[in-house]
Enzyme design. Structure first.
Site, PDB file in Angstrom:
ATOM      1  N   ARG A   1       0.816  -1.216   0.000  1.00 46.15           N
ATOM      2  CA  ARG A   1       0.000   0.000   0.000  1.00 46.15           C
ATOM      3  C   ARG A   1       0.853   1.271   0.000  1.00 46.15           C
ATOM      4  O   ARG A   1       0.543   2.269   0.640  1.00 46.15           O
ATOM      5  CB  ARG A   1      -0.960   0.011   1.200  1.00 46.15           C
ATOM      6  CG  ARG A   1      -1.929  -1.158   1.225  1.00 46.15           C
ATOM      7  CD  ARG A   1      -2.853  -1.155   0.022  1.00 46.15           C
ATOM      8  NE  ARG A   1      -3.758  -2.294   0.052  1.00 46.15           N
ATOM      9  CZ  ARG A   1      -3.529  -3.457  -0.561  1.00 46.15           C
ATOM     10  NH1 ARG A   1      -2.422  -3.627  -1.291  1.00 46.15           N
ATOM     11  NH2 ARG A   1      -4.389  -4.433  -0.478  1.00 46.15           N
TER      12      ARG A   1
ATOM     13  N   SER B   1     -11.372   0.603   3.023  1.00 41.14           N
ATOM     14  CA  SER B   1     -10.590   0.168   4.186  1.00 41.14           C
ATOM     15  C   SER B   1      -9.985   1.379   4.888  1.00 41.14           C
ATOM     16  O   SER B   1      -9.273   2.175   4.269  1.00 41.14           O
ATOM     17  CB  SER B   1      -9.480  -0.787   3.759  1.00 41.14           C
ATOM     18  OG  SER B   1     -10.015  -1.989   3.249  1.00 41.14           O
TER      19      SER B   1
ATOM     20  N   GLU C   1      -5.108   3.955   6.152  1.00 43.85           N
ATOM     21  CA  GLU C   1      -5.051   3.722   4.713  1.00 43.85           C
ATOM     22  C   GLU C   1      -5.781   4.850   3.985  1.00 43.85           C
ATOM     23  O   GLU C   1      -5.397   5.257   2.903  1.00 43.85           O
ATOM     24  CB  GLU C   1      -5.663   2.371   4.347  1.00 43.85           C
ATOM     25  CG  GLU C   1      -5.512   2.009   2.881  1.00 43.85           C
ATOM     26  CD  GLU C   1      -5.812   0.549   2.582  1.00 43.85           C
ATOM     27  OE1 GLU C   1      -6.407   0.291   1.522  1.00 43.85           O
ATOM     28  OE2 GLU C   1      -5.456  -0.325   3.393  1.00 43.85           O
TER      29      GLU C   1
END
Length: 317
Positions: free
Chosen positions: A180, A229, A299
Site C-alpha cells: 500500500r 478500508s 489507509e
C-alpha cells in the site's frame, strides 16, 4: 484567501489554460464520505499538455494537491489551501489496448473500467481491479490491491508530471512499491500507466471478476458513504480483527461509525463531519492499541486544515 481572490491574483498567468477552474469548490461533493471543506481553487486539466502548462505557470509558493475520484479520501472541515488538481475523465480516462498483452490506462480511469477493458481484450490478471472503488492514479500511488493481487504486478511504466511541469517516465522499479505504498516523489502527478496482463479465456476472466464482485457485496458496506478500508493490515493479522477485538464494531461518534458488516470500514451514516470521522478513527486506533498493543496506520488519505476549534489529536503510542 478565497478561491476567487486566488484566481484573480493569478491573473494573466493562466490565460492559455484550457481546463476548468472552479474557485471555492465544495470537496464534499467529490469525496465518497460526502464530508469536508472546500478547495480554494479546483483545476481539471484538459489533457497532459494542459496540466504541464498550468504547473509551469503556477507560482511555486502556491500549494498543489492532486486527488482522484475521492473514494479513499477524507478532507478536513477547514478545507484545502491552494490548488487541488483533479484529472478529467475526458482527458485522462481512456483505456486502450496497445499491444498483444498490454493496456495503457489514463490515471482518472476507474479501476473497474480497466478490469472491463482487460476482459474485452482477453487479458487476465486485471480481475482484482473490479473490486477496487478508485481510479488508476490512486492505485498507482498506493499500490492498491485485492484478492491477492497488487497494482505493481501489472505496471510496466508510468507517465507523470512534476511540480515544475516536466514529464517523467518511470519504470515499475522506479515506483518503489511496497505494501500500500509507492516511494515515487510526492509531487509527481501520474497521468497514465502502461500495464501488462496475460492471454486468458473470457469465461475465465469473467468468472474471477464475478468472484471479486460477490465477495465485495457480501462482506463490505458498498452502498454506504464510506472510504473503503480505513486502516492498513498490520503484520500477521487483519485490521478488522483487531478493531473487532477492541469492541469497536459498530462504534459511533455522531453520524460517524465503524461498520457492523466490516468493521474496518468507516461510514458517514448521515451528516458526519470530517472532524467526526477523523476523531472516530483516532479513537479506534487508541482502543486497538490499548487492547492488543498494535498501532494501526491509516489507509484513508486525510488532507487539509482542521476547522478552528475542531482539531483532532493523532494517537501516538
Amino acid at each position: 484567501m478565497s478561491g476567487a481572490a486566488l484566481l484573480a491574483a493569478l491573473g494573466d498567468r493562466l490565460g492559455a489554460i484550457r481546463g476548468r477552474l472552479t474557485p471555492d469548490a465544495d470537496m464534499a461533493k467529490i469525496t465518497w464520505f460526502r464530508a469536508g471543506g472546500s478547495a480554494e481553487l479546483l483545476f481539471q486539466p484538459a489533457d497532459e499538455e494542459d496540466l504541464a502548462n498550468f504547473l509551469r505557470a503556477l507560482p511555486e509558493e502556491i500549494p498543489v494537491t492532486c486527488v482522484g475520484i475521492g473514494s479513499n479520501l477524507l478532507v478536513r472541515d477547514g478545507g484545502l489551501e491552494g490548488v487541488v488538481i483533479r484529472l478529467s475523465a475526458k482527458g485522462f480516462g481512456e483505456v486502450v489496448r496497445v499491444g498483444a498483452t498490454q493496456l495503457r490506462a489514463g490515471a482518472s480511469a476507474p479501476d473497474k473500467r480497466v478490469a472491463a477493458a482487460a476482459l474485452d481484450a482477453g487479458l487476465g490478471g486485471f480481475h482484482f481491479f473490479h473490486g477496487i472503488p478508485g481510479s488508476i492514479g490512486g492505485a498507482l500511488r498506493m499500490n492498491a490491491g485485492a484478492n491477492g493481487v497488487e497494482t505493481r504486478q501489472r505496471v510496466r511504466e508510468v507517465r507523470a508530471i512534476d511540480r515544475r511541469g516536466e514529464l517523467h517516465i518511470l519504470s515499475v522499479e522506479a515506483m518503489g512499491y511496497a505494501y500500500r505504498h509507492s516511494s515515487a516523489a510526492p509531487d509527481l502527478i501520474f497521468t497514465s500507466a502502461l500495464m501488462e496482463g496475460e492471454p486468458a479465456e473470457s469465461a475465465e476472466i469473467r468468472a474471477r471478476m464475478n468472484e471479486v464482485q460477490h465477495h465485495r457485496e457480501t462482506v463490505q458496506p458498498v452502498r454506504e458513504k464510506t472510504g473503503g478500508s480505513t486502516f492498513k493490515n498490520p503484520d500477521g493479522t487483519s485490521a478488522w480483527k483487531e478493531i473487532d477485538r477492541a469492541g469497536c464494531r459498530g462504534f459511533r461518534i455522531g453520524d460517524a461509525l465503524m461498520s457492523e458488516m466490516h468493521c474496518n470500514f468507516m461510514i458517514n451514516a448521515g451528516a458526519a463531519t470530517g472532524h467526526d470521522l477523523e476523531r472516530l478513527g483516532e479513537t479506534v486506533r487508541r482502543r486497538v492499541h490499548e487492547t492488543s498493543g498494535i498501532l494501526l496506520h491509516w489507509e484513508i488519505k486525510r488532507l487539509g486544515r482542521f476547522a478552528p476549534g475542531h482539531e483532532v489529536q493523532a494517537f501516538v503510542a
